[in-house]
Design a protein around this motif. Structure first.
Motif, PDB file in Angstrom:
ATOM      1  N   SER A  33     -16.856   5.814  17.192  1.00  0.00           N
ATOM      2  CA  SER A  33     -16.199   4.774  16.410  1.00  0.00           C
ATOM      3  C   SER A  33     -15.509   3.768  17.338  1.00  0.00           C
ATOM      4  CB  SER A  33     -15.184   5.396  15.458  1.00  0.00           C
ATOM      5  OG  SER A  33     -14.189   6.091  16.191  1.00  0.00           O
ATOM      6  N   ARG A  34     -15.010   2.697  16.744  1.00  0.00           N
ATOM      7  CA  ARG A  34     -14.319   1.673  17.531  1.00  0.00           C
ATOM      8  C   ARG A  34     -13.024   2.232  18.130  1.00  0.00           C
ATOM      9  NH1 ARG A  34     -13.489  -3.970  14.626  1.00  0.00           N
ATOM     10  NH2 ARG A  34     -15.769  -3.729  14.678  1.00  0.00           N
ATOM     11  N   HIS A  35     -12.330   3.049  17.374  1.00  0.00           N
ATOM     12  CA  HIS A  35     -11.109   3.668  17.882  1.00  0.00           C
ATOM     13  C   HIS A  35     -11.395   4.545  19.101  1.00  0.00           C
ATOM     14  CE1 HIS A  35      -7.140   5.527  17.849  1.00  0.00           C
ATOM     15  NE2 HIS A  35      -7.707   6.721  17.773  1.00  0.00           N
ATOM     16  N   ARG A  36     -12.487   5.305  19.044  1.00  0.00           N
ATOM     17  CA  ARG A  36     -12.836   6.161  20.177  1.00  0.00           C
ATOM     18  C   ARG A  36     -13.258   5.327  21.382  1.00  0.00           C
ATOM     19  NH1 ARG A  36     -14.370  11.653  20.782  1.00  0.00           N
ATOM     20  NH2 ARG A  36     -14.047  11.983  18.543  1.00  0.00           N
ATOM     21  N   VAL A  37     -13.934   4.221  21.148  1.00  0.00           N
ATOM     22  CA  VAL A  37     -14.333   3.356  22.256  1.00  0.00           C
ATOM     23  C   VAL A  37     -13.104   2.774  22.948  1.00  0.00           C
ATOM     24  CG1 VAL A  37     -15.517   1.203  22.832  1.00  0.00           C
ATOM     25  CG2 VAL A  37     -16.590   2.830  21.280  1.00  0.00           C
ATOM     26  N   VAL A  38     -12.099   2.388  22.172  1.00  0.00           N
ATOM     27  CA  VAL A  38     -10.868   1.853  22.754  1.00  0.00           C
ATOM     28  C   VAL A  38     -10.162   2.918  23.588  1.00  0.00           C
ATOM     29  CG1 VAL A  38      -8.585   0.937  22.205  1.00  0.00           C
ATOM     30  CG2 VAL A  38     -10.594   0.093  20.988  1.00  0.00           C
ATOM     31  N   LEU A  39     -10.117   4.149  23.069  1.00  0.00           N
ATOM     32  CA  LEU A  39      -9.499   5.235  23.824  1.00  0.00           C
ATOM     33  C   LEU A  39     -10.259   5.524  25.111  1.00  0.00           C
ATOM     34  CD1 LEU A  39      -8.473   7.808  21.055  1.00  0.00           C
ATOM     35  CD2 LEU A  39      -6.975   6.369  22.446  1.00  0.00           C
ATOM     36  N   PHE A  40     -11.581   5.493  25.029  1.00  0.00           N
ATOM     37  CA  PHE A  40     -12.387   5.749  26.215  1.00  0.00           C
ATOM     38  C   PHE A  40     -12.149   4.671  27.269  1.00  0.00           C
ATOM     39  CE2 PHE A  40     -16.254   5.258  28.720  1.00  0.00           C
ATOM     40  CZ  PHE A  40     -16.474   6.551  29.151  1.00  0.00           C
ATOM     41  N   ALA A  41     -12.119   3.415  26.862  1.00  0.00           N
ATOM     42  CA  ALA A  41     -11.898   2.328  27.822  1.00  0.00           C
ATOM     43  C   ALA A  41     -10.498   2.407  28.422  1.00  0.00           C
ATOM     44  CB  ALA A  41     -12.105   0.984  27.137  1.00  0.00           C
ATOM     45  N   SER A  42      -9.499   2.740  27.632  1.00  0.00           N
ATOM     46  CA  SER A  42      -8.128   2.857  28.151  1.00  0.00           C
ATOM     47  C   SER A  42      -8.012   3.996  29.150  1.00  0.00           C
ATOM     48  CB  SER A  42      -7.155   3.062  26.990  1.00  0.00           C
ATOM     49  OG  SER A  42      -7.251   2.004  26.056  1.00  0.00           O
ATOM     50  N   THR A  43      -8.636   5.146  28.829  1.00  0.00           N
ATOM     51  CA  THR A  43      -8.588   6.285  29.743  1.00  0.00           C
ATOM     52  C   THR A  43      -9.330   5.982  31.031  1.00  0.00           C
ATOM     53  OG1 THR A  43      -8.552   7.740  27.809  1.00  0.00           O
ATOM     54  CG2 THR A  43      -9.003   8.759  29.924  1.00  0.00           C
ATOM     55  N   LEU A  44     -10.438   5.265  30.938  1.00  0.00           N
ATOM     56  CA  LEU A  44     -11.183   4.897  32.138  1.00  0.00           C
ATOM     57  C   LEU A  44     -10.362   3.961  33.020  1.00  0.00           C
ATOM     58  CD1 LEU A  44     -13.869   5.168  33.645  1.00  0.00           C
ATOM     59  CD2 LEU A  44     -14.712   3.202  32.333  1.00  0.00           C
ATOM     60  N   ALA A  45      -9.653   3.024  32.408  1.00  0.00           N
ATOM     61  CA  ALA A  45      -8.794   2.128  33.186  1.00  0.00           C
ATOM     62  C   ALA A  45      -7.653   2.912  33.839  1.00  0.00           C
ATOM     63  CB  ALA A  45      -8.237   1.026  32.277  1.00  0.00           C
ATOM     64  N   PHE A  46      -7.097   3.881  33.135  1.00  0.00           N
ATOM     65  CA  PHE A  46      -6.042   4.720  33.706  1.00  0.00           C
ATOM     66  C   PHE A  46      -6.575   5.535  34.869  1.00  0.00           C
ATOM     67  CE2 PHE A  46      -3.662   8.751  33.705  1.00  0.00           C
ATOM     68  CZ  PHE A  46      -2.383   8.276  33.934  1.00  0.00           C
ATOM     69  N   TYR A  47      -7.791   6.047  34.736  1.00  0.00           N
ATOM     70  CA  TYR A  47      -8.437   6.811  35.814  1.00  0.00           C
ATOM     71  C   TYR A  47      -8.573   5.940  37.057  1.00  0.00           C
ATOM     72  CZ  TYR A  47     -12.001   9.827  37.988  1.00  0.00           C
ATOM     73  OH  TYR A  47     -12.691  10.639  38.845  1.00  0.00           O
ATOM     74  N   GLY A 221     -11.106  15.013  32.326  1.00  0.00           N
ATOM     75  CA  GLY A 221     -11.518  15.844  31.205  1.00  0.00           C
ATOM     76  C   GLY A 221     -11.511  15.101  29.885  1.00  0.00           C
ATOM     77  N   LEU A 222     -10.505  14.238  29.674  1.00  0.00           N
ATOM     78  CA  LEU A 222     -10.442  13.470  28.425  1.00  0.00           C
ATOM     79  C   LEU A 222     -11.592  12.484  28.319  1.00  0.00           C
ATOM     80  CD1 LEU A 222      -8.824  12.966  25.875  1.00  0.00           C
ATOM     81  CD2 LEU A 222      -7.433  11.307  27.145  1.00  0.00           C
ATOM     82  N   LEU A 223     -12.014  11.909  29.427  1.00  0.00           N
ATOM     83  CA  LEU A 223     -13.162  10.999  29.409  1.00  0.00           C
ATOM     84  C   LEU A 223     -14.424  11.706  28.925  1.00  0.00           C
ATOM     85  CD1 LEU A 223     -12.734   8.903  32.688  1.00  0.00           C
ATOM     86  CD2 LEU A 223     -12.599   8.066  30.337  1.00  0.00           C
ATOM     87  N   ILE A 224     -14.631  12.938  29.332  1.00  0.00           N
ATOM     88  CA  ILE A 224     -15.823  13.686  28.923  1.00  0.00           C
ATOM     89  C   ILE A 224     -15.786  13.972  27.427  1.00  0.00           C
ATOM     90  CG2 ILE A 224     -17.043  15.879  29.197  1.00  0.00           C
ATOM     91  CD1 ILE A 224     -16.162  15.823  32.131  1.00  0.00           C
ATOM     92  N   LEU A 225     -14.617  14.383  26.908  1.00  0.00           N
ATOM     93  CA  LEU A 225     -14.514  14.657  25.471  1.00  0.00           C
ATOM     94  C   LEU A 225     -14.718  13.393  24.641  1.00  0.00           C
ATOM     95  CD1 LEU A 225     -11.507  17.157  25.339  1.00  0.00           C
ATOM     96  CD2 LEU A 225     -13.942  17.671  25.142  1.00  0.00           C
ATOM     97  N   LEU A 226     -14.203  12.264  25.132  1.00  0.00           N
ATOM     98  CA  LEU A 226     -14.364  11.008  24.392  1.00  0.00           C
ATOM     99  C   LEU A 226     -15.796  10.493  24.442  1.00  0.00           C
ATOM    100  CD1 LEU A 226     -11.078   9.161  25.450  1.00  0.00           C
ATOM    101  CD2 LEU A 226     -11.603  10.156  23.210  1.00  0.00           C
ATOM    102  N   ALA A 227     -16.543  10.837  25.489  1.00  0.00           N
ATOM    103  CA  ALA A 227     -17.920  10.335  25.636  1.00  0.00           C
ATOM    104  C   ALA A 227     -18.956  11.218  24.956  1.00  0.00           C
ATOM    105  CB  ALA A 227     -18.265  10.192  27.116  1.00  0.00           C
ATOM    106  N   LEU A 228     -18.585  12.396  24.462  1.00  0.00           N
ATOM    107  CA  LEU A 228     -19.566  13.314  23.882  1.00  0.00           C
ATOM    108  C   LEU A 228     -20.341  12.738  22.696  1.00  0.00           C
ATOM    109  CD1 LEU A 228     -17.968  16.884  24.065  1.00  0.00           C
ATOM    110  CD2 LEU A 228     -20.017  16.033  25.214  1.00  0.00           C
TER     111      LEU A 228
END
Length: 341
Positions: A33-47, A221-228
């Motif tokens: 979903s769009r919400h999950r995509v936003v979370l994934f992008a934010s976590t990737l930027a934090f990484y 680890g959070l990036l992997i769960l968000l990308a599943l």
């Protein structure tokens, strides 16, 4: 008056263990979903920000050294024995076996391979991403540090990001990802967050990881769960392919049923080429003999032919037995007179 027995909690637990007759239709497959995509992008930027902060030896590296000099395992030695066992919840082997056993039972009960395939896909992604980051950055741990205040990067180490922390996030978080109800998903998400947070801080307490290693492990680890959800179509195709192979193997094992024999019809008369059907020649059948011809008699030597009882016994040539002149031919009266006693 007949009343129904009220089910206890234990009865409901045993009823839950029974296998369902068919795959349930309410299994919810997460979508990107769009919400999950936003979370994934934010976590990737934090990484990326954590990696950059360590590379440039910023305040985060100074905090790592301060925590290392504090030596938590010396400040609270009474919990050292307990945390030595607790950190096992982040090791790849034991946790993968425990989670695989639980998800294997769920796969058997729900007639689906999705839980096990999802676990396998997440562990594969974890090995590829975290392993590549460890080897490419090569950071040394606190016990092997060479210079005070340095970031210890590209020195042949393999602790950045923390594998224990990332593994705890993925293996325990996969339970929340595969939960079938929103309530179970909330409880399992809280449980996986507590376990992964505790495992990460335990590695800092034991002095095996920098604090920045743990923070980056949480993000990995959070990036992997968000990308599943991006891999769900591939998991579904793999499940369909495995079931097709299983059905084909079962059919080959049972063997194909023999085809029914074609019914025997009336004999057909073949028409020679070049002649119309009306001008067919009559079929001449050869007469079949009523019986076989009589067999010719065998050759018989000339002379009188006596019966076996009338033939004179012949002593074979070379026999040591003397000829018996007084032997009576079988079927004749004895020549010796009978005397009374």
């Amino acid at each position: 008056m007949r009343t129904e027995r009220k089910l206890t909690r234990l009865d409901r637990v045993f009823a839950r263990l029974d296998r369902e007759p068919e795959r349930p239709a309410h299994i919810d497959v997460p979508r990107m979903s769009r919400h999950r995509v936003v979370l994934f992008a934010s976590t990737l930027a934090f990484y990326a920000a954590i990696v950059w902060a360590v590379v440039i030896t910023s305040w985060l590296v100074r905090l790592d050294w301060q925590v290392m000099f504090f030596r938590p395992y010396q400040q609270w030695p009474e919990i050292h024995a307990f945390l030595d066992y607790y950190v096992v919840l982040g090791q790849r082997g034991p946790t993968a076996v425990m989670i695989a056993a639980w998800l294997g039972w769920r796969s058997w009960r729900q007639h689906t391979l999705r839980p096990l395939l999802t676990l396998g896909a997440s562990l594969l992604l974890l090995n590829l991403t975290v392993g590549a980051a460890k080897l490419s950055m090569g950071r040394l741990g606190p016990h092997y540090a060479t210079s005070v205040g340095s970031n210890e990067m590209w020195l042949g180490g393999d602790i950045f990001p923390s594998g224990h922390t990332a593994n705890a996030v993925v293996t325990w978080g996969i339970l929340a990802y595969l939960a079938s109800t929103p309530r179970a998903r909330r409880w399992l998400s809280a449980l996986s967050a507590v376990v992964s947070l505790g495992v990460g801080l335990t590695t800092v307490y034991l002095g095996t990881h920098w604090l920045s290693d743990v923070v980056l492990g949480w993000a990995a680890g959070l990036l992997i769960l968000l990308a599943l959800p991006w891999f769900e179509p591939l998991i579904a195709r793999a499940e369909t392919g495995i079931f097709d192979l299983r059905d084909a193997w079962r059919a080959r094992r049972r063997g194909a049923a023999p085809a029914p024999a074609a019914p025997v019809g009336a004999p057909t008369t073949l028409t020679p080429l070049g002649k119309p059907a009306g001008e067919q020649e009559p079929v001449v059948r050869e007469p079949v003999a009523a019986s076989r011809p009589a067999r010719q008699p065998g050759y018989l030597a000339p002379g009188p032919h006596l019966a076996r009882s009338e033939r004179t016994p012949v002593t074979p040539v070379g026999s040591r037995r003397p000829p018996q002149s007084d032997r009576v031919t079988r079927g004749t009266a004895s020549a010796r007179p009978l005397t009374g006693g």
